[in-house]
Motif scaffolding. Structure first.
Motif, PDB file in Angstrom:
ATOM      1  N   GLN A  40      28.065   2.369  53.733  1.00 30.33           N
ATOM      2  CA  GLN A  40      27.529   2.998  54.930  1.00 30.33           C
ATOM      3  C   GLN A  40      28.379   2.776  56.178  1.00 30.33           C
ATOM      4  O   GLN A  40      28.564   3.680  56.960  1.00 30.33           O
ATOM      5  N   GLN A  41      28.920   1.570  56.370  1.00 31.21           N
ATOM      6  CA  GLN A  41      29.709   1.334  57.588  1.00 31.21           C
ATOM      7  C   GLN A  41      30.949   2.223  57.625  1.00 31.21           C
ATOM      8  O   GLN A  41      31.355   2.686  58.680  1.00 31.21           O
ATOM      9  N   TYR A  42      31.530   2.507  56.464  1.00 37.00           N
ATOM     10  CA  TYR A  42      32.723   3.354  56.422  1.00 37.00           C
ATOM     11  C   TYR A  42      32.354   4.832  56.516  1.00 37.00           C
ATOM     12  O   TYR A  42      33.099   5.626  57.070  1.00 37.00           O
ATOM     13  N   ASN A  44      50.570   3.632  54.447  1.00 37.57           N
ATOM     14  CA  ASN A  44      50.656   2.838  55.673  1.00 37.57           C
ATOM     15  C   ASN A  44      49.304   2.263  56.069  1.00 37.57           C
ATOM     16  O   ASN A  44      49.207   1.102  56.457  1.00 37.57           O
ATOM     17  N   ALA A  45      48.248   3.071  55.993  1.00 38.51           N
ATOM     18  CA  ALA A  45      46.901   2.587  56.330  1.00 38.51           C
ATOM     19  C   ALA A  45      46.486   1.468  55.385  1.00 38.51           C
ATOM     20  O   ALA A  45      45.892   0.468  55.807  1.00 38.51           O
ATOM     21  N   GLN A  61      40.106  -2.219  54.624  1.00 39.81           N
ATOM     22  CA  GLN A  61      39.722  -3.607  54.870  1.00 39.81           C
ATOM     23  C   GLN A  61      38.898  -4.170  53.707  1.00 39.81           C
ATOM     24  O   GLN A  61      39.056  -5.317  53.334  1.00 39.81           O
ATOM     25  N   GLN A  62      38.016  -3.348  53.142  1.00 37.65           N
ATOM     26  CA  GLN A  62      37.120  -3.811  52.082  1.00 37.65           C
ATOM     27  C   GLN A  62      37.869  -4.268  50.834  1.00 37.65           C
ATOM     28  O   GLN A  62      37.381  -5.086  50.074  1.00 37.65           O
ATOM     29  N   GLY A  91      39.733 -10.766  50.657  1.00 42.48           N
ATOM     30  CA  GLY A  91      39.951 -12.095  50.090  1.00 42.48           C
ATOM     31  C   GLY A  91      41.300 -12.683  50.411  1.00 42.48           C
ATOM     32  O   GLY A  91      41.581 -13.816  50.073  1.00 42.48           O
ATOM     33  N   ARG A  92      42.163 -11.962  51.105  1.00 41.95           N
ATOM     34  CA  ARG A  92      43.531 -12.424  51.362  1.00 41.95           C
ATOM     35  C   ARG A  92      43.694 -13.016  52.718  1.00 41.95           C
ATOM     36  O   ARG A  92      43.115 -12.695  53.661  1.00 41.95           O
TER      37      ARG A  92
END
Length: 140
Positions: free
Chosen positions: A47-49, A124-125, A134-135, A139-140
């Motif tokens: 939902q946030q995306y 690039n993104a 981002q999702q 973990g990195r």
């Protein structure tokens, strides 16, 4: 009428339906819908995306915006697939550049002239972990 004229529609944005669909009025005053070609935006589970993609599209295409739509095909429901331009810049490509959409490999053939730009923008993104990327990198 030359074929190129049939493919380009001068339009006024009425509103954004979701992260990759807009409603517009053409020069003849007819209200139509266009699904942004060559890209996919997140669906309901993230939902946030989903809301980020729609919010960005609303920023880029507020009501009454003048746009040029390059109509590329019809989808299986008869809805127009197209690339939307504001000030000679592809809104479809901009959504990918900013991580609000991914390249749709199935419809990429319709954006043959800009295919490489779409793929580079997505890479690039992804590398910069923008937006929905981002999702996949938390973990990195």
């Amino acid at each position: 009428m030359p074929l190129i004229e049939l493919m380009l529609v001068l339009a006024t944005v009425i509103g954004v339906a979701d992260g990759n669909t807009i409603r517009f009025k053409d020069e003849a005053g007819q209200t139509k819908t266009v699904k942004l070609a060559c890209i996919n935006t997140p669906k309901g589970t993230k939902q946030q995306y989903v809301s980020a993609a729609a919010k960005k599209l609303k920023q880029l295409l507020p009501p009454s915006s003048r746009v040029v739509i390059r109509s590329v095909n019809l989808d299986d429901r008869g809805q127009t697939l197209g690339e939307v331009y504001v000030d000679n810049r592809s809104v479809n490509l901009r959504l990918v550049e900013e991580g609000n959409a991914v390249v749709d490999r199935e419809s990429l053939e319709f954006c043959d002239e800009t295919k490489t730009q779409f793929l580079i923008a997505e890479a690039n993104a992804k590398n910069k972990r923008l937006g929905l990327w981002q999702q996949f990198n938390q973990g990195r």
